[in-house]
Design a protein around this motif. Sequence first.
Motif, PDB file in Angstrom:
ATOM      1  N   GLN A  80       0.951  -1.122  -0.120  1.00 30.86           N
ATOM      2  CA  GLN A  80       0.095  -0.047  -0.050  1.00 30.86           C
ATOM      3  C   GLN A  80       1.015   1.253  -0.183  1.00 30.86           C
ATOM      4  OE1 GLN A  80      -2.063   1.277   3.592  1.00 30.86           O
ATOM      5  NE2 GLN A  80      -3.767   1.885   2.539  1.00 30.86           N
ATOM      6  N   CYS A  81       0.727   2.010  -0.966  1.00 32.90           N
ATOM      7  CA  CYS A  81       1.502   3.179  -1.238  1.00 32.90           C
ATOM      8  C   CYS A  81       0.886   4.333   0.083  1.00 32.90           C
ATOM      9  CB  CYS A  81       1.280   3.920  -2.504  1.00 32.90           C
ATOM     10  SG  CYS A  81       1.849   5.424  -2.852  1.00 32.90           S
ATOM     11  N   ARG A  82       1.834   4.915   0.640  1.00 32.97           N
ATOM     12  CA  ARG A  82       1.778   5.618   1.634  1.00 32.97           C
ATOM     13  C   ARG A  82       1.057   7.112   1.213  1.00 32.97           C
ATOM     14  NH1 ARG A  82       3.592   3.878   6.509  1.00 32.97           N
ATOM     15  NH2 ARG A  82       2.283   5.487   7.441  1.00 32.97           N
ATOM     16  N   HIS A  83       1.013   7.349  -0.066  1.00 33.67           N
ATOM     17  CA  HIS A  83       0.751   8.850  -0.573  1.00 33.67           C
ATOM     18  C   HIS A  83      -1.136   8.601  -0.432  1.00 33.67           C
ATOM     19  CE1 HIS A  83      -0.408  11.478  -3.866  1.00 33.67           C
ATOM     20  NE2 HIS A  83      -0.123  12.559  -2.879  1.00 33.67           N
ATOM     21  N   ARG A  84      -1.790   7.784  -1.250  1.00 34.92           N
ATOM     22  CA  ARG A  84      -3.114   8.001  -1.181  1.00 34.92           C
ATOM     23  C   ARG A  84      -3.846   6.286  -1.185  1.00 34.92           C
ATOM     24  NH1 ARG A  84      -2.563  12.171  -0.645  1.00 34.92           N
ATOM     25  NH2 ARG A  84      -3.601  14.197  -1.526  1.00 34.92           N
ATOM     26  N   GLY A  85      -2.844   5.571  -0.669  1.00 36.10           N
ATOM     27  CA  GLY A  85      -3.217   4.111  -0.397  1.00 36.10           C
ATOM     28  C   GLY A  85      -3.303   3.100  -1.552  1.00 36.10           C
ATOM     29  N   MET A  86      -3.072   3.376  -2.902  1.00 33.24           N
ATOM     30  CA  MET A  86      -2.843   2.291  -3.908  1.00 33.24           C
ATOM     31  C   MET A  86      -2.058   1.143  -3.633  1.00 33.24           C
ATOM     32  SD  MET A  86      -4.504   2.701  -7.099  1.00 33.24           S
ATOM     33  CE  MET A  86      -3.394   2.345  -8.105  1.00 33.24           C
ATOM     34  N   ARG A  87      -2.106   0.139  -4.525  1.00 31.96           N
ATOM     35  CA  ARG A  87      -1.292  -0.838  -4.395  1.00 31.96           C
ATOM     36  C   ARG A  87       0.119  -0.567  -4.956  1.00 31.96           C
ATOM     37  NH1 ARG A  87      -3.267  -6.466  -4.386  1.00 31.96           N
ATOM     38  NH2 ARG A  87      -5.356  -5.860  -4.184  1.00 31.96           N
ATOM     39  N   MET A 100       7.159   1.052  -8.476  1.00 35.96           N
ATOM     40  CA  MET A 100       6.622   2.400  -8.881  1.00 35.96           C
ATOM     41  C   MET A 100       5.140   2.440  -8.858  1.00 35.96           C
ATOM     42  SD  MET A 100       6.748   5.437 -11.795  1.00 35.96           S
ATOM     43  CE  MET A 100       5.524   4.713 -12.824  1.00 35.96           C
ATOM     44  N   CYS A 101       4.452   3.337  -7.800  1.00 33.25           N
ATOM     45  CA  CYS A 101       2.980   3.450  -7.524  1.00 33.25           C
ATOM     46  C   CYS A 101       2.557   3.941  -8.940  1.00 33.25           C
ATOM     47  CB  CYS A 101       2.567   4.056  -6.419  1.00 33.25           C
ATOM     48  SG  CYS A 101       0.596   4.181  -6.428  1.00 33.25           S
ATOM     49  N   SER A 102       1.492   3.573  -9.531  1.00 35.43           N
ATOM     50  CA  SER A 102       0.899   3.680 -10.832  1.00 35.43           C
ATOM     51  C   SER A 102      -0.153   4.940 -10.621  1.00 35.43           C
ATOM     52  CB  SER A 102       0.431   2.587 -11.369  1.00 35.43           C
ATOM     53  OG  SER A 102      -0.813   1.915 -10.646  1.00 35.43           O
ATOM     54  N   PHE A 103      -0.018   5.421  -9.612  1.00 34.37           N
ATOM     55  CA  PHE A 103      -1.347   6.693  -9.585  1.00 34.37           C
ATOM     56  C   PHE A 103      -0.435   7.951  -9.724  1.00 34.37           C
ATOM     57  CE2 PHE A 103      -5.020   8.034  -6.676  1.00 34.37           C
ATOM     58  CZ  PHE A 103      -5.417   8.860  -7.583  1.00 34.37           C
ATOM     59  N   HIS A 104       0.446   8.215  -8.687  1.00 28.45           N
ATOM     60  CA  HIS A 104       1.379   9.569  -8.993  1.00 28.45           C
ATOM     61  C   HIS A 104       2.818   9.393  -8.999  1.00 28.45           C
ATOM     62  CE1 HIS A 104      -2.459  10.191  -6.196  1.00 28.45           C
ATOM     63  NE2 HIS A 104      -2.471  11.377  -7.322  1.00 28.45           N
ATOM     64  N   GLY A 105       3.236   8.121  -8.927  1.00 27.68           N
ATOM     65  CA  GLY A 105       4.751   7.546  -9.255  1.00 27.68           C
ATOM     66  C   GLY A 105       5.488   7.865  -7.976  1.00 27.68           C
ATOM     67  N   TRP A 106       5.196   7.609  -7.066  1.00 28.82           N
ATOM     68  CA  TRP A 106       6.155   7.396  -5.674  1.00 28.82           C
ATOM     69  C   TRP A 106       6.791   6.213  -5.985  1.00 28.82           C
ATOM     70  CZ3 TRP A 106       4.449   9.063  -0.320  1.00 28.82           C
ATOM     71  CH2 TRP A 106       4.093  10.323  -0.058  1.00 28.82           C
ATOM     72  N   VAL A 107       8.054   6.154  -5.627  1.00 27.11           N
ATOM     73  CA  VAL A 107       9.004   4.937  -5.959  1.00 27.11           C
ATOM     74  C   VAL A 107       9.172   4.249  -4.552  1.00 27.11           C
ATOM     75  CG1 VAL A 107      10.931   4.103  -7.230  1.00 27.11           C
ATOM     76  CG2 VAL A 107       9.521   5.734  -8.336  1.00 27.11           C
TER      77      VAL A 107
HETATM   78  S1  FES Z   1      -1.129   6.788  -4.587  1.00 28.46           S
HETATM   79 FE1  FES Z   1       0.962   6.204  -4.622  1.00 28.46          FE
HETATM   80  S2  FES Z   1       1.685   7.910  -5.689  1.00 28.46           S
HETATM   81 FE2  FES Z   1      -0.198   8.656  -5.229  1.00 28.46          FE
END
Ligand code: FES
Length: 440
Positions: A80-87, A100-107
Amino acid sequence: MTTDVSQFIDVDRGEIQGEIFHSAAIYEQELERIWARSWVFLAHDSMIPKKGDFLQTYIGEDPVVVVRQKDGGVRAFLNQCRHRGMRICRADRGNAKAFMCSFHGWVYDTAGNLIDVPHEETAYNPETFDKSDWGPRQVARLEEYRGFWFGTWDAEAPSLLDYLGDMAWYFDAHFDRYANGYEAIAVHKWVIEANWKLNAEQPASDMYHGDVSHASAKQVMGIGPTKEREGHQFSGTFGHGTGWWDLGGNTKRESVGDDWVAQNHDQVVERVGERRADGIRGHANIFPNFMFLHNGTIRVTHPRGPGEFEVWAWTMVPSDAPAEFKEEIRKKVLRTFSPGGIFEQDDAENWVEEQRIMRGFMARRSPLVYTMRMGDAKRDQNNLPGLTVDHPYADEGSRGMYRHYVDMMSAESWAQVIEAKVSRGEPVTYREIGLEGIAR
Ligand code: FES
Ligand SMILES: [Fe+2]
């Protein structure tokens, strides 16, 4: 508000009400008290052999990534990405240098550290934003037994070895047979509309259904009704269970692996002793959801609400076995315990039907009978470690599973769980049981 599940489970009388398979409130409590605390199987060494190899799996409903590290170790973290909780990772498995998270690109790197945030300098205040604060939640403890990695979110859990306890000795009968171990060669994933416990209690305890539920499958395979003969059932302190027929539990058939098995028999006897070399296999569950059968199937069941679970089933084969033998084992599992397997379909039909019936109020408040061979179990009898019954037709494994289930669902902490077991005189630590000891 927690539900006192002991109102539905009376292990001493051997009575259980189906409410525990149906209730959404009980299910939510399980997510916290069972799944966020128990040791759960995550991966076998052979599934992630090289550095950067990863797979995603679950602990309960929580998605988890398991990754082989550069130093050969294994780490696991919440997917779970700590930004908005995507996989963070959306592939089932593979090899990666980073995710790399496919929502906003956090790596994130393979250890689960946040290493890159797009537009970090302009978007975030460097005074207050520190990437090292925002890695995904790490699985608190990760331990391995015979190449099988288990994880728990609860740092206070007993060690994996203590948790397995005497079950380790039975597990070894399946997976400590060869010096070079086992490897996973195939995986199937499917969904069954039933409560996860209906599945778990079966390999922990229920050998009794075979002749009736699998009558036609057995007929097709030329296996007659089960002859009454020696067999046993084991129930572990932490809810594990296994049952088996002694020697000759499996119908002997010609196999392309016969020569290889014969050549390696001495090795197996040396490692696990004569008794476990040819008997003590059957079916088994390590609580809550890690199951294995004598034919090489291992599986986990991931809960998906009170009325559904996902099965993930792998075929395990001895690493050193010839390729054609591995292929034969794969096909046998495919025909019997895959989603289209002739035994699997019978079992699923039962669980789905039970689950449907529990929708009725009277149905789920009418006690079901778990009294088979109640009072017969003894500790360390017949050279078998732990609590056993002298017949595989028993509910001892189920009673043990639900006794532990009540402990977990009632306790605030692992310390309280252990306290409950100690007060009943149950062993709570691993015992080294060598070939010279009980295990002849
Ligand atoms: S939810 Fe992962 S980068 Fe925004
Ligand atoms: Fe079955």
